[in-house]
Structures are given as structure tokens and as C-alpha cells.
Design a protein around this motif. Sequence first.
Motif, PDB file in Angstrom:
ATOM      1  N   ASP A 402      41.478  59.568  34.014  1.00  0.00           N
ATOM      2  CA  ASP A 402      40.466  58.556  34.342  1.00  0.00           C
ATOM      3  C   ASP A 402      40.358  58.373  35.856  1.00  0.00           C
ATOM      4  O   ASP A 402      39.252  58.322  36.411  1.00  0.00           O
ATOM      5  N   PHE A 439      23.367  57.533  32.262  1.00  0.00           N
ATOM      6  CA  PHE A 439      23.614  57.659  30.827  1.00  0.00           C
ATOM      7  C   PHE A 439      22.412  57.186  30.009  1.00  0.00           C
ATOM      8  O   PHE A 439      22.074  57.768  28.974  1.00  0.00           O
ATOM      9  N   LYS A 457      25.887  63.133  34.880  1.00  0.00           N
ATOM     10  CA  LYS A 457      27.111  63.699  34.319  1.00  0.00           C
ATOM     11  C   LYS A 457      27.841  62.724  33.399  1.00  0.00           C
ATOM     12  O   LYS A 457      28.947  63.001  32.956  1.00  0.00           O
ATOM     13  N   ILE A 458      27.232  61.559  33.145  1.00  0.00           N
ATOM     14  CA  ILE A 458      27.802  60.610  32.182  1.00  0.00           C
ATOM     15  C   ILE A 458      27.109  60.842  30.849  1.00  0.00           C
ATOM     16  O   ILE A 458      25.930  60.516  30.684  1.00  0.00           O
ATOM     17  N   SER A 459      27.838  61.411  29.899  1.00  0.00           N
ATOM     18  CA  SER A 459      27.180  61.812  28.649  1.00  0.00           C
ATOM     19  C   SER A 459      27.949  61.417  27.395  1.00  0.00           C
ATOM     20  O   SER A 459      27.385  61.442  26.307  1.00  0.00           O
ATOM     21  N   THR A 460      29.222  61.030  27.519  1.00  0.00           N
ATOM     22  CA  THR A 460      30.014  60.716  26.328  1.00  0.00           C
ATOM     23  C   THR A 460      30.327  59.227  26.279  1.00  0.00           C
ATOM     24  O   THR A 460      30.298  58.523  27.297  1.00  0.00           O
ATOM     25  N   SER A 461      30.676  58.756  25.087  1.00  0.00           N
ATOM     26  CA  SER A 461      31.018  57.342  24.928  1.00  0.00           C
ATOM     27  C   SER A 461      32.293  56.999  25.697  1.00  0.00           C
ATOM     28  O   SER A 461      32.452  55.877  26.197  1.00  0.00           O
ATOM     29  N   GLU A 462      33.231  57.952  25.802  1.00  0.00           N
ATOM     30  CA  GLU A 462      34.466  57.718  26.549  1.00  0.00           C
ATOM     31  C   GLU A 462      34.165  57.507  28.036  1.00  0.00           C
ATOM     32  O   GLU A 462      34.760  56.644  28.690  1.00  0.00           O
ATOM     33  N   GLN A 463      33.221  58.292  28.568  1.00  0.00           N
ATOM     34  CA  GLN A 463      32.851  58.122  29.967  1.00  0.00           C
ATOM     35  C   GLN A 463      32.168  56.771  30.196  1.00  0.00           C
ATOM     36  O   GLN A 463      32.422  56.105  31.201  1.00  0.00           O
ATOM     37  N   GLU A 465      32.662  54.056  28.461  1.00  0.00           N
ATOM     38  CA  GLU A 465      33.715  53.043  28.358  1.00  0.00           C
ATOM     39  C   GLU A 465      34.491  52.946  29.672  1.00  0.00           C
ATOM     40  O   GLU A 465      34.835  51.851  30.125  1.00  0.00           O
TER      41      GLU A 465
END
Length: 1013
Positions: A402, A439, A457-463, A465
Motif C-alpha cells: 500500500d 476511477f 490507473k485506479i481500477s480495482t475496489s482494493e485501490q 479502498e
Amino acid sequence: MFYNYRANTLTALLELFLENHSASDLENPFEKDWIVVQNREMQQWLSLNQAEKKGISANNEFIFPSELMWKVYRLIKPGIPKQLPSDRIAMQLSLFDLFEEGKSGTIPFELDSQKTRFEFAGQIADVFDLYQVYRPEMLNGWAEENLRTNDYSERWQAKVWRQLNSFWAKHYPEIPNRAEAFEELISKLAKEDTQIKDLPDSIAVFGLSHYSAPFIQLISSLAGVIDIHFYDLTFTEKNGNPTLIEKRWYKSKKEVQVLLLQTLDKEKKGYKASELFMDLDRAIDKQEVKIHSCHSVKREVEALKDEILTALDKDASLKLHDILILVPEMESYGPLIKTTFGIHEGEVKVPVTIPHTFEDSLKACLLELIQLLETNEIKASSFLDFLQLQAVRNVYNFTEEDIYAIKNWFIENNIHWGLGTEEGRYTIEKAILNLFSGFMMEDEAFRTVKDTIPFKKISTSEQVELVAKLSEVLDKLRFIQKEIHEPKTVSGWLLSCKSWIAQVVGNSTELSSVYSSLDKLIESAQYAKTRATISFSQFSLWLNEQMMGSEAASAGLGRGIVLSTYIPYRSIPFKFVAILGLNEGVFPRNPARPKFDLIHTFPEPGDRVVKDDDAMLFLELLNSAQDFLHLSYIGQDQQNEAEKLPSVFIQQLFEQFLYLKNSGEHFINHKLHGFDPYYFRKLCSYSVKRRDVSKRVHSLNVRKDVFLPDNLSMGDSKDDAIITVQDIIRFFSYPCKYFLSNVLKVHDTYHENELEDREVFKLTGLEKYKLDQLLLDGNLKDVPLGRLQDYAESAGLLPLGIAGKKELSQEWELISELKKASSGFINSEVDMQEISLNIGESRIAGLIGNIYGKNRVIWRVGRARAVDLIDLWMNHLLLSACDTGVERSILISKEGSGKIQVSSLETVQEPCSILQALFNWYNVAGKKKASLNFFPESSKVFSIASNKNKSELESLEQALKKWVGSDYVAGEGAKYYNELVWRGEEPLMTGDFSKNALLFWGPLLETLEESGL
């Protein structure tokens, strides 16, 4: 009565103590035993050994020397609180208030600002605090206007002291200062009929390294009332002839021992002394002594681990808890020891008890928070450091990945600042907006939304969060920062701190330790009754001093190897003692003292002089090692191998025992790297990782100054593997870097991207390249300049104001010229071609872009480099071999002269045969060092000269100019990976260089056409 027990080791003193202690227990089984020890580490050691030898350790009350006077005094006056108005912190604030109101009288210093008054009050409070411990009779004399010297500093200090006493007498008439309490106690003990309720029949004083003159006076007076059993560590030889070492190192202890004998009343003194005396020569001879000169802290730790494992192999009776590691400070050594001694593949873990260090505590979180808020413009790197604190990571569940991701987001979004700056384009708030909008919004080229650049480059739920957690931390800091602009009293700031730490890390039960520390500070501060306020910046410095002023860090006994700073375990015996960091200028310490410090100006026996105390400390540490003594220091420079001097104590040890320096058995000059073959032929290294690297890097037949052997015999064959287009291009662009990074996993950490804490003022290097690429991409897509300017400004790619506009205008003009030059080659929309090709037993795959119909066009904003031609050539060969219909590859660049350069490659005959030769070369990169003997610029210059029918010698002369460089421009030989691989060699002077140069550049130069526009 006073009973004096003297021995040269704590073990011998322990036997005497246990013998007397057992007899005392039989006489008074229900009475608590008062035992004076120098610190908690001695308390723990004594308790454990007592329990081990006697079966139990109970009913003991351990007291520190500074507490003994108050312990006895409170038996007379039990209402005296633990926190006092005359304590150092309360005294500083009282003095600050005194100076604020102009009541200080004649002070020989200009106190023209709040900051000056506060700092000066702290200095005086510090010396007054020492006077109360070491010069109580002087302070009591000042109260009666009696001076001890004619020194001007004493006159004005005496006046200030009387003013303080007047303040205390007015507000706290029932609470004496330490000097007054000491005088009253000594006077009471001198009376023949003195009886103090609850005072034990005897007190044991065990193993003190130092004791002050007032302490000696106190125990002498107590000896007239009760029995004092004094267990004293001594280093005087029985024959009374002190050695050179004793004269140098034993001075401070010898002085107080003499003072003790002079002070004790002869009629009250009885003796029972052991016959054990110090003989340093025999002590050193009985130990296995090794002194290690290393290049860095990391190498010190690596060498120590190998020595410990060797000792454990040699001595089956040696246990982990018999080993003590001492370091000068925990912040540098603790994390390295934890990592190096931890679990590694194929290696045994060596348990080390790491102290709960300052960095890992919630106190550290508080101080980092205070430091973070101290300036309005928080640095991005400081904010990142704050996120990495263990307390913060625990609350928000930040992982190493992170933190790394956040760092890269900041770099890619050109973030330099945190809160409070008016220029929003470089702030962390701006980064969070970029991340969220990237996003949520669809991609659209060169779009800005209220000065925000959506970061795609923010594409996932983890990113998402992670961005949310980052935003939460920032919101809390922003809320707290609103409170710091108005000055407050110290008590007010401390109360705010309690609130802040709860807001940032929540209401954890662990907060009790922080609250307890803050509450003690608040209680002391309130004694001053001051209304004087200080700025947040001044408070930040003050709080840091209070928190950092805690005792040295140490780990507990009995849980693996003990790790500590020098002081806590200074005389406690261990079988294996390792002392690291014995560097010149580090040890002995040389702290600065104020000129008006009368103890420093007029020292007396019993005073604690740091330099003399450190000498005694070193002597005790040497004596504490029973079997193995490991000493190390940084004795060689990492860059040029220049010798660095060790601590003066090591130098004196060499003078006394010449064989230690002259014997390879006792003195080891370590190598720069732990994977040097030296450690696997002569010394014993237990590191599997370093052994494997050594096997890969070195051969027994390699010359000492050569980094790699000719036959590498490392790395798996690349046959049958899928090779990407970028892999093959990266290899030929920089073979040495590709090999070291991908095969040996060696990286140049010095040139990694780092977070910058300041915005750009002039475009250079990478910043200019980013802007040029943006403008070129936009120009090719016919995006208006105004829109590109808005985008570049929002992205933080331009300097502020006129400078930025000027830079943009210049670069736009250049980009427009490049586009104009490429107009004849771009006849269709840009496309991308997928490549999949078998070459021999290898397969290459990937995507090649920038294709416009039958042409592939790339641009270079600047001079065309050899690596640009390598990229052009390799892609051109692959497009030709795959029969994609691309007939020509063009590189358009602008040379230093200002002219546009067009480099083009036409259709290649038999591209597969050329690719086969290059792939054969690539596939032996992990097997033959000769495969790395290719340097784009130098090889290109050599090949061009050869094509012009120059002799090989003339061609090499041209290539060497590129390899060596000049006073103004570094050559290819100075590049990190080239320098590392070819250290001690002349690669251009071998046949491999010319062979490789012609193999690669020959076909390329035959096909290449260049023209200027």
C-alpha cells in the motif's frame, strides 16, 4: 554500620550479596529489603539470579540512587507529592514566566523574543536540576546569599535561584526543593536519638557504576542509623599498581571510591571486603576477542550474525540468552538486526529480543504527528513517513505494498506538498481528487475537471479502498491543523495532544501509555502557574526533547539474544558480548554544555562528566564479557576504501595490547560485500543467500579486482521461453543492466524514482520529457494548445507563472516542427500490431504501436540516441519478419543544431536470419560474459568508423571517447551497471567488443538512411 564489599565482577558481588541477604531474611522475614541499583536492567538481573540460586526472589524493594533521598525523606514527611515544583519541567516554565514578566533581574543575555526566553529558561532549569543532585549545599548557600566562587555566572544564577525559591515559598510552602530536603534529612540523621518509622534495619547498595558526593554523604549518614551493605564493583589491582588502561578509563570510579572512604565516619564504618581484584591483561587473555572493521552498519550486523553462529557451533554450552548485543542507538541498528537475524530461506532464525523502540511506539506517532503539522506546507515525503509508522499502519491496515502504491501515485501525479499550501496543484488533496475521479469517470484524452486530472490507473475496489483510507487520514490532519495557529500555554498544548492522538489512531487501550506520559507533563507544567504562551513550533521542539529524553532502550533478559544500547547493561556479565558502532566521534560522547554550568566549569569528585563516564562504561563492558568479546566499528569508506578511525577507546586498546591489531585472528578488515568469496574460503559465513550470490558472481580463478568471470554458468537457458518485444529491446539497449537486474537481482537503488518535496521551477530531464510527450501526443491528435496548457498546469508539469508559459511556448514550437516533419509519413489513423514469431526454438510476442498504414513513426524530442535506433531496428525487424505490411520505420528527432533529423529503415532482406543471430546472442547472456560486451553509443561509433574504412585502432579510438567521456559529459563506462560488471577490466580492448558491435550495427547501418530537414 557501613560494610564495604569489593570485587571485580558482578558474579563475585552476587555471591557476597546472596550470603548476606539470606542471613538478613532469617532475622526479619516480613521486612521488605531495600536494594539500591542503578537501573531496571540491574534489578532484573539481580532478581533472576537470586531466584535461580535461592529458589525465590521476593519481598525486595528496588530503589534507584536518585530516589533514595526522597524515599527516606517521605518517611519523615509522607505528604510530599511525587511531582514537585522544583522538577526540571516545572522549573523551566516558572523561569519562562519569570523572564516574561521581567522579574529575572540582571541576566547577562538578551532575551528579546519568546523563543529566546523559552530556550534560555530550559537551559537554566537543566543546570539547576543538576545542581540539586550534585551541589545541594551550594544551592542552600545561595538561599542565604553565600557564594562559593567569584565567578560572575554564580552571582546572577544565585539571584535567579532566590527568586524561584520566593515563588515556591509563596505558592507551595509545604513542599521543599531537593536541596532543602537533602539538608533537612542529613541534619536529622546526624542527631543521636534519630528514629525514622518504617526505615529498614539495613539497606543494600549493589553494583553502582557511579555515585555522587551527596549520595555518598547520604549513605554515610544512614550508616549512623542503620546498616549499609555496599557492594562495589572495583577495577584496582591487588598490588596497587594501576595499568595504563586503569589510569585512562578508571578515573571517574576511582575518584568516587576515594571520596567514599574520605567521607565515611571512621567510627561508623565496618568492612568485609572480598579478595577479588581487576587484572585487565588476564581478563582480555581469557576472552576470545575479535575486532571488526566494516564499511557500514549493515556489514557490522552481517558480520556479527556470522560470529554468533560460529560461537554457538564452537561452544555447546552457550545459549542465546547468554549473548548481549550493544549498539550506540536503536533507530539505525534495531531494524537491521531484526531483518538480518530473522527468517531467511535455508537459514536458521536467530531470535533477538528487540526493545519496544521509540520508532514503534505510540509516542513516536504523537511526535511524528506534531512534526508533520509544524509547518503549514507539509512535505509529501514526511506525510508518507507518517503513514509508515507502526501505530498508523495498525489502525488503517496499511501494508508495504500500500505504501509503495501511494508513493508511486504521488510521483505520477507530481505531488510535492500536503496541507496548507495555497498552490493546490502539487498537494495531496489534489492527488486524492485525481485518484477518485480517475476511477469514477470515463477516459477522455486531455480532460480536466476543475483543475483535476482523472488518474486512470485506479481500477480495482482494493485501490479505491486504499484511496479512501488515504483521504480519511488527510481529513483528520486537516481538522487538527486548524488548532495550531494560535499560541497556547504548554499545558494547553499538552491537552490538545491527548485529543489529537485519539483522533488519529482511535481510542485504543494502548493509548494509556501516551496519556500517562502526557499527564505527567501536564502535572509538572501546572506547578508553574504560568499564563505565558508559546507557538506551536516552539512547543513541538520542547515536546520532542521531553519524549526523546527517556532512558536508553534495552530488551529484557531470558527471551533470546538481548539487544540494548550501551548504558543499561553496562556491567552485567554475559558469555558473549558484542559492542557495535565504536566509531570516532560517536563514542565517547561529547555533549555541549552551557558556559554558565558551574559543574562543567568547576568540576569536583563525584560529578558525572560524560567523557570520563564513557571511559568507565567501556571498561565495564569489556569486563562483562566472560568468554567472547566482539567489537566493531565503521573503519572503511564505502566509496573509496579510505580508512576511518575507530573510537579513541579502541585505539587505546590497540596501544595496550598490540597483538589485537597485528593479528589476523583478532582483527578483521571486512570486505565491502558479504558475498565476497573471502567469506566462503577463509572466514565462516552462514548466509545461504550471500553464498548463492557469491557462487553466481565469483569463480575461484577470477582475478581479485574482477566482478564477473568469463564463464558465468548462471541463469536458466531462455530456449523454449516466450520473450517479449520489450525484453529483447531492453537487453540490447543496456545488456549489463538487463543481466544484473533480471538474473542477479542487483539494482541501482540510488537512481530509483524518489518523491520530491518541491515543485518544479525549471524543466529539466524527466520533467521536460513528460511535458514534451504530452504536447507531442496532443499535437498529433490536433488538441488545441490552450487545452493542453490547462492540462499540463493541472498535472503539475509546468512551473508556475510566466516561467511555465515560456517553457510551454518553447516546447510547443519544437513539437510543431516535429509534427510538420512527419506530415509526409502519416497517411492514416494510428494502429497497433500484435507480434507472435518463432525464431529457432524461441518465441517472441508482444505489441508494436505507432503504425500509420505502411509506416511506423516514432519521435524523439531531442537528439536521436543509439538506444532510439535500437528500438527502431528491433521493431522494424519483427514487423518485417511477420509480414505485417509495414515497409518503412521512421525516427524523427531534433538535433542539437536545431535541425530536424529523419532516420528511416526500408524493407530488410531476410529479417529472420538477422533476428536468429541476435536471439542466439540474447540466449547466451546468462552464460558468457562476452555477451554483455555491447554498449550502444560506443559500439555505434566503432561500427560507423569501420564502415568508413577506418582501421580497427582508429575505430577503437573513436569508441573510447564515448566510453570514457569528458570533463563535462560522463561516458558509458561510468554508468552504474557497466562499471560494476567491467570493474578492473578494459572491455573495448577485447575482440568481443568489435565482434558484437559489427554483428548488431552492421546490418542496421546498411539499411539506415538519414536526412536533415
